[in-house]
Design an enzyme around this catalytic site. Structure first.
Site, mmCIF file in Angstrom:
data_model
loop_
_atom_site.group_PDB
_atom_site.id
_atom_site.type_symbol
_atom_site.label_atom_id
_atom_site.label_comp_id
_atom_site.label_asym_id
_atom_site.label_seq_id
_atom_site.Cartn_x
_atom_site.Cartn_y
_atom_site.Cartn_z
ATOM 1 N N GLU A 190 0.892 -1.266 -0.050
ATOM 2 C CA GLU A 190 0.064 -0.029 0.160
ATOM 3 C C GLU A 190 0.797 1.332 0.005
ATOM 4 O O GLU A 190 2.219 1.290 0.341
ATOM 5 C CB GLU A 190 -0.743 0.002 1.017
ATOM 6 N N GLU A 331 4.455 -0.559 1.571
ATOM 7 C CA GLU A 331 4.700 -0.595 0.190
ATOM 8 C C GLU A 331 4.694 -2.208 -0.366
ATOM 9 O O GLU A 331 5.124 -2.550 -1.346
ATOM 10 C CB GLU A 331 6.085 -0.127 -0.547
#
Length: 364
Positions: A190, A331
């Site tokens: 994310e 991430e």
């Protein structure tokens, strides 16, 4: 589940989560026969029993998930879901919301941490925009924007029922698409300024734990801002009082978090192993498990984040992280870092000699 009984959404007559609309297909049972064959294979290798530790468990579980004697996990995907959060207006992050859009462009250039780590693991990085403020969406990013950022959940629900359903369905369908392309190992990641606040609020709603014990510094906020962040979460939960995991997602969640929930649900439907990252990825997995308990069998914990809620959620899921490196980047960086351990587990089981190869009896 530890939720408050008073529920403003139920009082309004909104029933959420009763119809399993996210099921494009049923989640298959693990292949227990293949698991047992893998367990016997691991036991027959020329090493002391259990000496490869968690690598042995990885191989056994992958065999049950994929239904393959030697799981083919050459195709791996990292899916970075992006979205902005209205609660960032409350001063809970060290960075402005423009950073979300800038990082999306950084992912496309292959210059973010997750790009470097995914390349080492020979994994494809996919970037999807479910709710950033950036317009237009850069070419190369999957444009599945539900809306431009969530609402400020300190004042009103972050999303509507319809918006959450749309975002979850994006993740489910993307997982199905990747599974159809032969991907067998997926890492949901994310990017979204304000999303550690959202994830900490969701963790508090899911576990009933004290907000102070769950909420960390995220992007590196000051002591003063940390106190503010915790108070914002307390006020929001007191305002909304969500009655189940889906309602918590509506009240204090994020579009990218909802997308990751869908990725986990879809991955399990497609017999894909899903490698969780840090706090935000794991809270999405915990919500998916609340929705479909069978999802848990398809989950792996990549690492232990420095965010305090992460350990609590992993304990709740009864999953042990493979790596402890005090990371808190997001991430899917930690998940990408763990990918080579999965390759190693399969390679060892496939290539090592057995006791029979050496003319020796297997250990008792």
């Amino acid at each position: 589940m530890l939720f408050k009984t008073k529920n403003i959404y139920r009082k309004r007559g909104i029933a959420v989560g009763e119809k399993k609309w996210w099921r494009l297909r049923e989640i298959p049972d693990l292949d227990v026969e293949m698991e047992e064959a893998a367990r016997k294979r691991v036991r027959s290798l020329t090493k002391p029993v259990g000496s490869l530790g968690m690598l042995e468990e990885i191989f056994i579980r992958l065999a049950g998930i994929t239904g393959e004697t030697i799981p083919d996990i050459r195709k791996k995907a990292v899916v970075v879901m992006c979205g902005d959060h209205g609660v960032a207006q409350a001063g809970v992050s060290a960075y402005p919301q423009e950073v979300t859009g800038l990082m999306m462009e950084n992912f496309l250039r292959g210059k973010a941490a997750v790009n470097v780590l995914a390349e080492l693991a020979r994994a494809t990085v996919i970037v999807a925009d479910l709710g950033s403020l950036l317009e237009p969406v850069p070419e190369g990013v999957i444009d599945c924007k539900v809306r431009k950022g969530t609402r400020n959940f300190l004042e009103e629900p972050a999303m509507t029922v319809s918006e959450v359903i749309q975002a979850v369905e994006v993740g489910v369908r993307l997982a199905h698409q990747l599974g159809g392309q032969g991907v067998r190992l997926i890492a949901p990641g994310e990017m979204g300024i304000g999303n550690t606040t959202s994830a900490s609020a969701l963790a508090a709603a899911l576990t009933g734990k004290d907000v102070g014990a769950l909420t960390g510094r995220g992007t590196g906020i000051t002591d003063e801002n940390l106190v503010r962040k915790q108070e914002v979460i307390r006020q929001a939960l007191a305002l909304h009082q969500p009655g189940n995991a889906m309602e918590a997602l509506i009240c204090v969640g994020g579009l990218e978090i909802a997308g990751m929930v869908g990725l986990y649900l879809g991955a399990a439907q497609m017999r894909m192993a899903a490698v969780m990252d840090g706090l935000i990825s794991t809270v999405a997995a915990a919500i998916a498990v609340e929705m479909e308990p069978e999802v848990k069998s398809y989950l792996f914990a990549s690492h232990l984040s420095a965010e305090p809620a992460h350990r609590i959620l992993l304990n709740r899921l009864q999953l042990t992280p493979l790596i402890t490196a005090e990371m808190r980047l997001g991430e899917a960086s930690g998940a990408s870092l763990a990918f080579p351990l999965f390759d190693a587990a399969v390679a060892l089981a496939e290539r090592m000699a057995t006791f029979a190869d050496l003319g020796l009896p297997e250990p008792d």
